[in-house]
Design a protein around this motif. Structure first.
Motif, PDB file in Angstrom:
ATOM      1  N   UNK A   7       0.861  -0.927   0.063  1.00  0.00           N
ATOM      2  CA  UNK A   7       0.261  -0.081   0.030  1.00  0.00           C
ATOM      3  C   UNK A   7       0.760   1.115   0.092  1.00  0.00           C
ATOM      4  N   UNK A   8       1.488   1.429  -0.860  1.00  0.00           N
ATOM      5  CA  UNK A   8       3.043   3.009  -1.501  1.00  0.00           C
ATOM      6  C   UNK A   8       1.274   4.404  -1.889  1.00  0.00           C
ATOM      7  N   UNK A  57       0.760  -1.783  -5.217  1.00  0.00           N
ATOM      8  CA  UNK A  57       2.477  -2.305  -4.589  1.00  0.00           C
ATOM      9  C   UNK A  57       3.222  -1.248  -4.994  1.00  0.00           C
ATOM     10  N   UNK A  58       4.941  -1.571  -3.980  1.00  0.00           N
ATOM     11  CA  UNK A  58       5.897  -1.684  -4.545  1.00  0.00           C
ATOM     12  C   UNK A  58       6.758  -2.214  -3.951  1.00  0.00           C
ATOM     13  N   UNK A  59       8.450  -2.698  -4.294  1.00  0.00           N
ATOM     14  CA  UNK A  59       8.941  -3.334  -3.892  1.00  0.00           C
ATOM     15  C   UNK A  59      10.089  -2.222  -3.770  1.00  0.00           C
ATOM     16  N   UNK A  60      11.569  -2.591  -2.415  1.00  0.00           N
ATOM     17  CA  UNK A  60      12.771  -1.439  -2.393  1.00  0.00           C
ATOM     18  C   UNK A  60      13.507  -2.675  -2.288  1.00  0.00           C
ATOM     19  N   UNK A 110      10.585  -0.215  -6.427  1.00  0.00           N
ATOM     20  CA  UNK A 110       9.390  -0.320  -7.845  1.00  0.00           C
ATOM     21  C   UNK A 110       8.302  -0.471  -7.088  1.00  0.00           C
ATOM     22  N   UNK A 111       7.528   0.491  -8.765  1.00  0.00           N
ATOM     23  CA  UNK A 111       6.079  -0.438  -9.448  1.00  0.00           C
ATOM     24  C   UNK A 111       6.539  -1.378  -9.360  1.00  0.00           C
ATOM     25  N   UNK A 112       5.442  -2.451  -9.143  1.00  0.00           N
ATOM     26  CA  UNK A 112       5.239  -3.713  -9.193  1.00  0.00           C
ATOM     27  C   UNK A 112       3.438  -4.376  -9.225  1.00  0.00           C
ATOM     28  N   UNK A 113       3.380  -5.602 -10.110  1.00  0.00           N
ATOM     29  CA  UNK A 113       1.876  -5.629 -10.264  1.00  0.00           C
ATOM     30  C   UNK A 113       2.208  -7.642  -9.638  1.00  0.00           C
TER      31      UNK A 113
END
Length: 88
Positions: free
Chosen positions: A25-26, A40-43, A83-86
């Motif tokens: 939830x970014x 969603x995002x991943x760092x 990074x924006x992710x799906x």
């Protein structure tokens, strides 16, 4: 080390074991600071992934965290990249 064990698979091939942080939830901020979307995002550390690209896949080892496909880079500060992710 912070984050969860994961594997980063570039679209060009190969794989990179690393630690990554998933945030489901970014808030994506648009022009003038207005919230555009919650996504969603991943760092990950820039040292682990120097050139993230759309189509790369991040798979978390922990049950229930799943695999995520990179849409595009959100931001980077030289140490970490978000990074924006799906869902993949």
């Amino acid at each position: 080390t912070m984050g969860d064990p994961a594997t980063y698979v570039p679209a060009s091939g190969g794989s990179i074991p690393l630690q990554a942080i998933l945030d489901r939830n970014t808030a994506e901020l648009g022009a003038y600071g207005q919230t555009v979307a919650i996504r969603p995002s991943v760092s990950v550390l820039c040292a682990d992934v120097s050139r993230p690209e759309a189509g790369d896949v991040i798979t978390f080892n922990a049950p229930g965290m799943g695999s995520w496909q990179v849409i595009r880079q959100a931001n980077a500060d030289g140490m970490a990249v978000q990074l924006w992710v799906a869902p993949a």
